[in-house]
Design a protein around this motif. Structure first.
Motif, PDB file in Angstrom:
ATOM      1  N   THR A 167     -19.578  -3.983  31.469  1.00 16.54           N
ATOM      2  CA  THR A 167     -20.730  -3.344  30.846  1.00 16.54           C
ATOM      3  C   THR A 167     -21.836  -3.233  31.881  1.00 16.54           C
ATOM      4  OG1 THR A 167     -20.228  -4.090  28.608  1.00 16.54           O
ATOM      5  CG2 THR A 167     -22.508  -3.514  29.068  1.00 16.54           C
ATOM      6  N   ILE A 168     -22.254  -2.002  32.114  1.00 15.33           N
ATOM      7  CA  ILE A 168     -23.311  -1.709  33.088  1.00 15.33           C
ATOM      8  C   ILE A 168     -24.642  -1.672  32.357  1.00 15.33           C
ATOM      9  CG2 ILE A 168     -24.271   0.141  34.538  1.00 15.33           C
ATOM     10  CD1 ILE A 168     -20.541  -0.185  34.143  1.00 15.33           C
ATOM     11  N   ASN A 169     -25.628  -2.321  32.914  1.00 14.01           N
ATOM     12  CA  ASN A 169     -26.977  -2.306  32.337  1.00 14.01           C
ATOM     13  C   ASN A 169     -27.902  -1.457  33.207  1.00 14.01           C
ATOM     14  OD1 ASN A 169     -29.703  -4.233  33.092  1.00 14.01           O
ATOM     15  ND2 ASN A 169     -29.627  -3.230  31.114  1.00 14.01           N
ATOM     16  N   TYR A 170     -28.763  -0.686  32.545  1.00 17.00           N
ATOM     17  CA  TYR A 170     -29.762   0.098  33.265  1.00 17.00           C
ATOM     18  C   TYR A 170     -31.039   0.125  32.440  1.00 17.00           C
ATOM     19  CZ  TYR A 170     -28.918   3.830  29.876  1.00 17.00           C
ATOM     20  OH  TYR A 170     -28.824   4.547  28.706  1.00 17.00           O
ATOM     21  N   ARG A 171     -32.137   0.449  33.104  1.00 15.34           N
ATOM     22  CA  ARG A 171     -33.404   0.607  32.391  1.00 15.34           C
ATOM     23  C   ARG A 171     -33.889   2.049  32.447  1.00 15.34           C
ATOM     24  NH1 ARG A 171     -38.916   0.570  33.410  1.00 15.34           N
ATOM     25  NH2 ARG A 171     -38.542   0.356  35.647  1.00 15.34           N
ATOM     26  N   SER A 172     -33.802   2.681  33.618  1.00 18.92           N
ATOM     27  CA  SER A 172     -34.396   4.006  33.760  1.00 18.92           C
ATOM     28  C   SER A 172     -33.545   4.989  34.561  1.00 18.92           C
ATOM     29  CB  SER A 172     -35.767   3.878  34.431  1.00 18.92           C
ATOM     30  OG  SER A 172     -35.655   3.203  35.675  1.00 18.92           O
ATOM     31  N   GLY A 182     -37.115  -7.460  31.399  1.00 15.12           N
ATOM     32  CA  GLY A 182     -38.340  -8.240  31.246  1.00 15.12           C
ATOM     33  C   GLY A 182     -38.699  -8.506  29.802  1.00 15.12           C
ATOM     34  N   ILE A 183     -37.889  -8.006  28.865  1.00 15.08           N
ATOM     35  CA  ILE A 183     -38.161  -8.164  27.434  1.00 15.08           C
ATOM     36  C   ILE A 183     -37.037  -8.973  26.802  1.00 15.08           C
ATOM     37  CG2 ILE A 183     -38.504  -6.960  25.241  1.00 15.08           C
ATOM     38  CD1 ILE A 183     -39.508  -4.553  26.866  1.00 15.08           C
ATOM     39  N   GLN A 184     -37.360 -10.131  26.272  1.00 11.83           N
ATOM     40  CA  GLN A 184     -36.340 -11.045  25.760  1.00 11.83           C
ATOM     41  C   GLN A 184     -35.431 -10.397  24.718  1.00 11.83           C
ATOM     42  OE1 GLN A 184     -37.862 -14.748  24.197  1.00 11.83           O
ATOM     43  NE2 GLN A 184     -35.864 -15.465  23.520  1.00 11.83           N
ATOM     44  N   SER A 185     -36.014  -9.686  23.765  1.00 16.33           N
ATOM     45  CA  SER A 185     -35.198  -9.081  22.707  1.00 16.33           C
ATOM     46  C   SER A 185     -34.239  -8.036  23.282  1.00 16.33           C
ATOM     47  CB  SER A 185     -36.088  -8.447  21.638  1.00 16.33           C
ATOM     48  OG  SER A 185     -36.940  -7.457  22.198  1.00 16.33           O
ATOM     49  N   ASP A 186     -34.671  -7.317  24.310  1.00 23.57           N
ATOM     50  CA  ASP A 186     -33.794  -6.341  24.952  1.00 23.57           C
ATOM     51  C   ASP A 186     -32.612  -7.023  25.631  1.00 23.57           C
ATOM     52  OD1 ASP A 186     -35.266  -4.070  24.268  1.00 23.57           O
ATOM     53  OD2 ASP A 186     -35.198  -3.265  26.312  1.00 23.57           O
ATOM     54  N   VAL A 187     -32.891  -8.099  26.343  1.00 20.13           N
ATOM     55  CA  VAL A 187     -31.832  -8.808  27.056  1.00 20.13           C
ATOM     56  C   VAL A 187     -30.822  -9.391  26.074  1.00 20.13           C
ATOM     57  CG1 VAL A 187     -31.301 -10.652  28.679  1.00 20.13           C
ATOM     58  CG2 VAL A 187     -33.414  -9.356  28.949  1.00 20.13           C
ATOM     59  N   GLU A 188     -31.306  -9.999  25.015  1.00 20.96           N
ATOM     60  CA  GLU A 188     -30.397 -10.583  24.031  1.00 20.96           C
ATOM     61  C   GLU A 188     -29.565  -9.507  23.335  1.00 20.96           C
ATOM     62  OE1 GLU A 188     -33.001 -12.997  21.678  1.00 20.96           O
ATOM     63  OE2 GLU A 188     -33.088 -14.589  23.212  1.00 20.96           O
ATOM     64  N   ARG A 189     -30.175  -8.352  23.087  1.00 19.97           N
ATOM     65  CA  ARG A 189     -29.428  -7.238  22.506  1.00 19.97           C
ATOM     66  C   ARG A 189     -28.348  -6.756  23.468  1.00 19.97           C
ATOM     67  NH1 ARG A 189     -29.935  -2.190  23.623  1.00 19.97           N
ATOM     68  NH2 ARG A 189     -32.039  -2.403  24.496  1.00 19.97           N
ATOM     69  N   GLU A 239     -19.857  -7.425  21.740  1.00 14.95           N
ATOM     70  CA  GLU A 239     -19.229  -6.726  20.614  1.00 14.95           C
ATOM     71  C   GLU A 239     -18.336  -5.590  21.104  1.00 14.95           C
ATOM     72  OE1 GLU A 239     -20.461  -4.476  16.415  1.00 14.95           O
ATOM     73  OE2 GLU A 239     -22.003  -5.450  17.645  1.00 14.95           O
ATOM     74  N   LEU A 240     -18.833  -4.811  22.066  1.00 15.67           N
ATOM     75  CA  LEU A 240     -18.053  -3.697  22.605  1.00 15.67           C
ATOM     76  C   LEU A 240     -16.744  -4.163  23.249  1.00 15.67           C
ATOM     77  CD1 LEU A 240     -20.787  -1.490  24.340  1.00 15.67           C
ATOM     78  CD2 LEU A 240     -19.217  -0.712  22.563  1.00 15.67           C
ATOM     79  N   ALA A 280     -33.589 -13.183  34.220  1.00 18.89           N
ATOM     80  CA  ALA A 280     -32.397 -13.953  34.586  1.00 18.89           C
ATOM     81  C   ALA A 280     -32.156 -15.076  33.584  1.00 18.89           C
ATOM     82  CB  ALA A 280     -32.556 -14.525  35.994  1.00 18.89           C
ATOM     83  N   PHE A 281     -33.221 -15.758  33.190  1.00 18.63           N
ATOM     84  CA  PHE A 281     -33.080 -16.851  32.224  1.00 18.63           C
ATOM     85  C   PHE A 281     -32.579 -16.343  30.871  1.00 18.63           C
ATOM     86  CE2 PHE A 281     -34.988 -19.272  28.696  1.00 18.63           C
ATOM     87  CZ  PHE A 281     -34.320 -20.480  28.876  1.00 18.63           C
ATOM     88  N   TYR A 282     -33.213 -15.277  30.367  1.00 21.99           N
ATOM     89  CA  TYR A 282     -32.774 -14.729  29.080  1.00 21.99           C
ATOM     90  C   TYR A 282     -31.289 -14.370  29.116  1.00 21.99           C
ATOM     91  CZ  TYR A 282     -37.835 -13.894  28.349  1.00 21.99           C
ATOM     92  OH  TYR A 282     -39.199 -14.016  28.244  1.00 21.99           O
ATOM     93  N   LEU A 283     -30.864 -13.759  30.224  1.00 22.72           N
ATOM     94  CA  LEU A 283     -29.488 -13.282  30.328  1.00 22.72           C
ATOM     95  C   LEU A 283     -28.487 -14.429  30.376  1.00 22.72           C
ATOM     96  CD1 LEU A 283     -27.732 -10.662  30.745  1.00 22.72           C
ATOM     97  CD2 LEU A 283     -27.774 -11.272  33.177  1.00 22.72           C
ATOM     98  N   ILE A 284     -28.719 -15.392  31.268  1.00 21.45           N
ATOM     99  CA  ILE A 284     -27.719 -16.447  31.394  1.00 21.45           C
ATOM    100  C   ILE A 284     -27.723 -17.359  30.169  1.00 21.45           C
ATOM    101  CG2 ILE A 284     -27.857 -16.310  33.904  1.00 21.45           C
ATOM    102  CD1 ILE A 284     -29.205 -19.023  33.945  1.00 21.45           C
ATOM    103  N   ARG A 285     -28.881 -17.513  29.529  1.00 19.79           N
ATOM    104  CA  ARG A 285     -28.928 -18.342  28.331  1.00 19.79           C
ATOM    105  C   ARG A 285     -28.131 -17.711  27.191  1.00 19.79           C
ATOM    106  NH1 ARG A 285     -32.329 -18.988  23.687  1.00 19.79           N
ATOM    107  NH2 ARG A 285     -32.558 -21.185  23.067  1.00 19.79           N
ATOM    108  N   ARG A 286     -28.368 -16.411  26.936  1.00 21.60           N
ATOM    109  CA  ARG A 286     -27.646 -15.744  25.853  1.00 21.60           C
ATOM    110  C   ARG A 286     -26.166 -15.630  26.181  1.00 21.60           C
ATOM    111  NH1 ARG A 286     -29.621 -14.960  20.774  1.00 21.60           N
ATOM    112  NH2 ARG A 286     -28.938 -13.001  19.829  1.00 21.60           N
ATOM    113  N   GLY A 287     -25.863 -15.331  27.447  1.00 17.73           N
ATOM    114  CA  GLY A 287     -24.461 -15.261  27.834  1.00 17.73           C
ATOM    115  C   GLY A 287     -23.751 -16.585  27.673  1.00 17.73           C
ATOM    116  N   ALA A 288     -24.412 -17.659  28.069  1.00 19.66           N
ATOM    117  CA  ALA A 288     -23.822 -18.992  27.922  1.00 19.66           C
ATOM    118  C   ALA A 288     -23.604 -19.340  26.453  1.00 19.66           C
ATOM    119  CB  ALA A 288     -24.708 -20.033  28.590  1.00 19.66           C
ATOM    120  N   GLN A 289     -24.550 -18.964  25.591  1.00 26.13           N
ATOM    121  CA  GLN A 289     -24.380 -19.211  24.162  1.00 26.13           C
ATOM    122  C   GLN A 289     -23.102 -18.557  23.642  1.00 26.13           C
ATOM    123  OE1 GLN A 289     -28.134 -17.656  22.740  1.00 26.13           O
ATOM    124  NE2 GLN A 289     -29.102 -19.673  22.682  1.00 26.13           N
TER     125      GLN A 289
END
Length: 281
Positions: A50-55, A82-89, A96-97, A135-144
């Motif tokens: 899964t590739i992530n992009y912003r702009s 930079g937005i926690q809800s975006d990273v968790e989504r 899911e994908l 980075a924190f939001y990403l690794i935390r949600r991924g680890a969960q």
């Protein structure tokens, strides 16, 4: 504890051309530059990505096509790191994908270059928000996700020599990368019992579009020729390092830092002394 996250056994020689077959990965900031190189390398190694992009949606779609050309599925998801809800989504949608998550690569970063006294504090905070908190939001949600699945996994944090080299004009970035290193090593300790390996990569000076924000083509050409390897690094070289760390054959590596910098952290400004010594011998 289970070892199922690294249950794929290496071949008798210890190497496999598709060591990540069946694995599912998400890479932040992967429409361009280092992230792009990592995503394509993971696909070459057999992982669904899964590739992530912003702009940069067009570039993200191109990376998806590059990955799919290696016979794997690939997806693109927009999210602001930079937005926690975006990273968790991002993590939730990616899992899911792909039907789960085995590899998380924290790569997205932002940097504004000014001296401390001249800093624009909005830009300073943006650098911290994306490069550290993201980075924190990403690794935390991924680890969960990985802990809940009970299958182990791999987290790779793309940090920088800026973590321990106080480059002037880059205080916020230096701070963020130092935090990344400690974040990753602490996570490695905490997640070891879940068989989730966490490692760090320190790239050197890599030839990416982002470098053009700070340097002209002439400066890049002139300065790269002075480096120990006489050139800038390539994103695919960082990608191969990430594949190595995520390979099940590397399952005894966690809490480590892999430096891929062409010798830039060596005392290369003293290299003339080698030639001098040879003349004397």
């Amino acid at each position: 504890m289970t070892d199922s996250g690294d249950s794929q056994q290496p071949s008798p020689t210890g190497f496999s051309s598709r060591p990540l077959s069946g694995k599912r990965a998400v890479v932040s900031g992967s429409s361009l530059g280092i992230g792009r190189g990592i995503a394509i390398a993971l696909a070459q190694a057999g992982a669904e990505v899964t590739i992530n992009y912003r702009s940069h949606p067009e570039q993200a779609d191109e990376v998806v096509q590059k990955c799919e050309s290696h016979g794997v599925r690939a997806h693109a998801i927009a999210a602001d790191m930079g937005i926690q809800s975006d990273v968790e989504r991002l993590v939730d949608e990616a899992a899911e994908l792909m039907g789960g998550l085995d590899i998380v690569v924290s790569n997205a970063a932002y940097s504004d270059r000014h001296t401390m006294l001249a800093s624009d504090l909005d830009e300073f905070r943006k650098t911290i928000d994306i490069s550290m908190w993201g980075a924190f939001y990403l690794i935390r949600r991924g680890a969960q996700k990985m802990v809940d699945a009970g299958q182990g996994g791999n987290i790779v944090v793309i940090s920088s020599p800026h973590a321990h080299m106080p480059m002037p004009g880059a205080m916020a970035y230096n701070m963020a990368k130092a935090a990344n290193d400690q974040m990753a090593k602490t996570a490695a300790v905490e997640l070891c019992r879940d068989r989730i390996r966490v490692n760090v990569v320190h790239p050197g000076w890599i030839d990416t579009p982002g470098e053009r924000k700070f340097f002209s083509e002439e400066t890049l050409a002139n300065e790269s020729a002075k480096l120990p390897w006489n050139r800038l690094g390539r994103p695919d070289e960082i990608g191969r390092g990430v594949v190595f760390l995520c390979d099940p054959a590397s399952q005894y590596i966690t809490g480590s830092t892999l430096t891929i910098d062409g010798g830039i952290q060596l005392p290369w400004r003293e290299m003339y002394r080698v030639e001098e010594a040879e003349k004397l011998s």
